[in-house]
Motif scaffolding. Sequence first.
Motif, PDB file in Angstrom:
ATOM      1  N   ARG A  47       0.784  -1.076  -0.068  1.00 50.52           N
ATOM      2  CA  ARG A  47      -0.021   0.082  -0.077  1.00 50.52           C
ATOM      3  C   ARG A  47       0.826   1.282  -0.039  1.00 50.52           C
ATOM      4  NH1 ARG A  47      -0.692   2.209   5.232  1.00 50.52           N
ATOM      5  NH2 ARG A  47       0.373   1.047   6.815  1.00 50.52           N
ATOM      6  N   GLY A  48       0.412   2.211  -0.459  1.00 46.36           N
ATOM      7  CA  GLY A  48       1.135   3.366  -0.726  1.00 46.36           C
ATOM      8  C   GLY A  48       0.582   4.808  -1.340  1.00 46.36           C
ATOM      9  N   VAL A  49       0.848   5.906  -1.836  1.00 44.32           N
ATOM     10  CA  VAL A  49       0.692   6.710  -2.565  1.00 44.32           C
ATOM     11  C   VAL A  49       1.734   7.248  -3.484  1.00 44.32           C
ATOM     12  CG1 VAL A  49      -0.038   9.268  -2.069  1.00 44.32           C
ATOM     13  CG2 VAL A  49      -0.697   7.657  -0.600  1.00 44.32           C
ATOM     14  N   THR A  50       0.899   7.602  -4.640  1.00 50.03           N
ATOM     15  CA  THR A  50       1.840   7.997  -5.753  1.00 50.03           C
ATOM     16  C   THR A  50       1.195   9.221  -6.553  1.00 50.03           C
ATOM     17  OG1 THR A  50       2.336   5.637  -6.714  1.00 50.03           O
ATOM     18  CG2 THR A  50       2.486   7.263  -8.121  1.00 50.03           C
ATOM     19  N   ALA A  51       2.013  10.132  -6.598  1.00 50.29           N
ATOM     20  CA  ALA A  51       1.636  11.532  -7.239  1.00 50.29           C
ATOM     21  C   ALA A  51       1.125  11.252  -8.798  1.00 50.29           C
ATOM     22  CB  ALA A  51       2.768  12.376  -7.386  1.00 50.29           C
ATOM     23  N   GLN A  52       0.027  11.764  -9.153  1.00 51.29           N
ATOM     24  CA  GLN A  52      -0.383  11.609 -10.430  1.00 51.29           C
ATOM     25  C   GLN A  52      -0.045  12.655 -11.371  1.00 51.29           C
ATOM     26  OE1 GLN A  52      -2.560   8.585 -11.216  1.00 51.29           O
ATOM     27  NE2 GLN A  52      -1.359   8.324  -9.346  1.00 51.29           N
ATOM     28  N   ALA A  53       0.624  13.757 -10.897  1.00 52.86           N
ATOM     29  CA  ALA A  53       0.934  15.046 -11.597  1.00 52.86           C
ATOM     30  C   ALA A  53       2.268  15.473 -10.965  1.00 52.86           C
ATOM     31  CB  ALA A  53       0.001  15.924 -11.867  1.00 52.86           C
ATOM     32  N   ALA A  54       3.299  15.990 -11.851  1.00 48.62           N
ATOM     33  CA  ALA A  54       4.464  16.407 -11.306  1.00 48.62           C
ATOM     34  C   ALA A  54       4.148  17.684 -10.974  1.00 48.62           C
ATOM     35  CB  ALA A  54       5.309  16.668 -12.496  1.00 48.62           C
ATOM     36  N   PHE A  55       4.755  18.369  -9.642  1.00 53.56           N
ATOM     37  CA  PHE A  55       4.576  19.522  -8.889  1.00 53.56           C
ATOM     38  C   PHE A  55       3.299  19.572  -8.154  1.00 53.56           C
ATOM     39  CE2 PHE A  55       7.849  20.339 -11.643  1.00 53.56           C
ATOM     40  CZ  PHE A  55       9.177  20.886 -11.098  1.00 53.56           C
ATOM     41  N   ASP A  56       2.468  18.318  -8.404  1.00 48.94           N
ATOM     42  CA  ASP A  56       1.020  18.738  -7.631  1.00 48.94           C
ATOM     43  C   ASP A  56       0.661  17.353  -6.527  1.00 48.94           C
ATOM     44  OD1 ASP A  56      -1.703  19.104  -7.247  1.00 48.94           O
ATOM     45  OD2 ASP A  56      -2.338  18.445  -9.191  1.00 48.94           O
TER      46      ASP A  56
END
Length: 720
Positions: free
Chosen positions: A433-442
């Motif tokens: 389980r984790g978290v991944t950014a879907q957009a750079a700098f956001d």
Amino acid sequence: MKRFKLHTALGLFLTGTGVPVVAIAQTSVTDAGSATASSLSEDIIVTAQKDRQTLQRTPAAITAIQSTEIVTRGITDLVSVQNFVPSARIQAQGASVEVYIRGIGTTNDFANTEPPVAFAINGVYVPREAMSTPFFDIDQIEILPGPQGTLYGRSAIGGIVNVTLKRPTHEWETQAIGEVGNYGLFHGTLVQNIPVSDNFALRAGVDYTNRNGYQKSGASAADDLAGRLSALYTPTENFSAYVWGFLTRKRGTATNLVNKGFNPVTGQVDGKSFLHNDPWDDTLTGPLLEPYTALFGPVKSFPVDYDGLSVGAQFDLTLGDVTISAIPAYTSVDSKINYFLGSLFAVYNAKIKAYSNELRASGDSGRMKWQAGVNVYRQVNSDVTGIPPIFINYNYRNRSKGVGIYAQATYSITDEFRITGGGRYSSDSRTGRGVTAQAAFDYSSNAPWTADVKSNHLDWKVGLEYDATDKVLLYATVQSGYQPATYNSTPDTDSFDNRVDSSTIIAYTAGFKSRMFDNKLTLNSEFFYYDYKNLPLQGYDPDLLFNPIFNSQKVEIYGNQTDIIFRPTRNDNLSASIGYLHARQTEAIVPSSPFFGKAAGLDVSGLQMMNAPTWTITASYSHDFQLSRGYVRAFVGTRYESDFYGSYTHGIGSRQKAYFMSDANLTYHDEQGGWSLGAWIKNIENEAVQSALGLGGTPGPAITFLQAPRTYGLRATFDF
């Protein structure tokens, strides 16, 4: 009774060259360094197949390096084994180590991936993050190409690297190594063996390395301390208890990846160019590079904060012809590393706790030798990775667990002809389980994800052996292997399945091992063909929000490994190893998904597999100059690798040109075999050879770790 034995090493030593390990392992050299014809017939014992066998009678291309060679050739960690193994790449990647054997390996070191080549200490699987532990007081290093699905199962589809520590003995021993060199190197080892009683002995050792950084920013410096303690208890002839443990602490500076493929003078892409004439210069200076410094700040070095602990034991009970062994182990790693990917600041933090236990029974009834066992493991990875402020990728927790049940037997149909059969059932699971950014700098685009994958597999092995003469062994083997399924660290959606299927392989090998001319010549050769399906491909690309994995449809690998040792006189030793490797992604298309960035939909079928040079040739020569008291050994060796790529897409900047890397030594050994003094030099050519590589970065188009530059120094050893 106290043993008083002095041993020192003097040498102008060029190590890191490709002296064939098999060649090293197949001769038995006396402490005085002079091997007679009779001593050449003595074979060393190897245990990588969980059985004690002589190397020349083992039907596999095992590479084995013994303790004396480990010291005199400057092997201080797993990376320094690289130049001794045919058709292999062993290269540093931060706190981890990448191992490719015959084209099989992986480039990423995140929690959701496991290496396809297993690393073991005393036969116990050790997680990738603990593979960079220092090597000292080592009895033997064995490298066995894969697959090794029957005996090892998980993570051995590409092979196994097994390091055997020296056990306590019932003699007093004090051993010391002192070493100084360029880059401010100081390296020292001290080992003490204590025979407490007739049936109980202790062995303790400490190893310390300190040197300045190889890179201009001060990055890639060492301040490494390791300690080890082991005990051996043998109350009866039928029972022994061996317990060992070691601590590793690293406080140097992390290695930065340098930019490759951009010419700062012309401002154009150039696959061969580094940013400076000195490839190890990791700074960003010059008019065309100032915008990157202004945006991301100057490149600098960051301290490493790494602590590792490994403990294990082996309890052996012999009942008649059967030996029962219990092998429990535990490893933990707490690592915090900051470094630069070209001009981008990166973070890699990892906490690993790994448990394993194996219960094994083995026996030898004359005609049949057999072994059977069960292995269970559980590993928890908690890490945080990312490149702030561009994106964040949190792998909060990855849990791996599994069980394997195996059996293997060799039956002698006649005194000359033997057949081997074996099988293993494995059941493995991976959750995360984790978290991944879907957009750079956001950061508001961060999306949580979970994964839960399971896989089961039955591996098998069939082998034939024939003693054509008492000095010629012929063999052929067919065996399978598999890599458990895993996942991508991103949400599972209707358009993207985060599961990565398990990979499988069927390997066909045939070869011979021989000695001739009164044992002066050893000639071994093995041919191999691998049918590999669902190879997991994962390119490290900091331009992507995470590093996606996909399964190639099919891979084809075949080649040959030939090893030669020739000792025309007791003072001369010539050795060579020729490795030919054809490794191709025969069917591989990158999925058409935005997660794969510019590589989406790319057809990479037919391309050479990454880190798989077609030709690997090593050669060495040593001569002993006999003196009235002792002798001087001169050694020179070189390794040649044809060009290869550090990326499965063959992206610009990922090609490593063909190169030679040579080492040498000149060493005085006293007549008692108790001390030596020497000088050594490695990488005489000062060749900049890429290690772990990624595409992307700024300015890009590639970023890479580099193998060490030219190093030299003096070494003294003592053995009381």
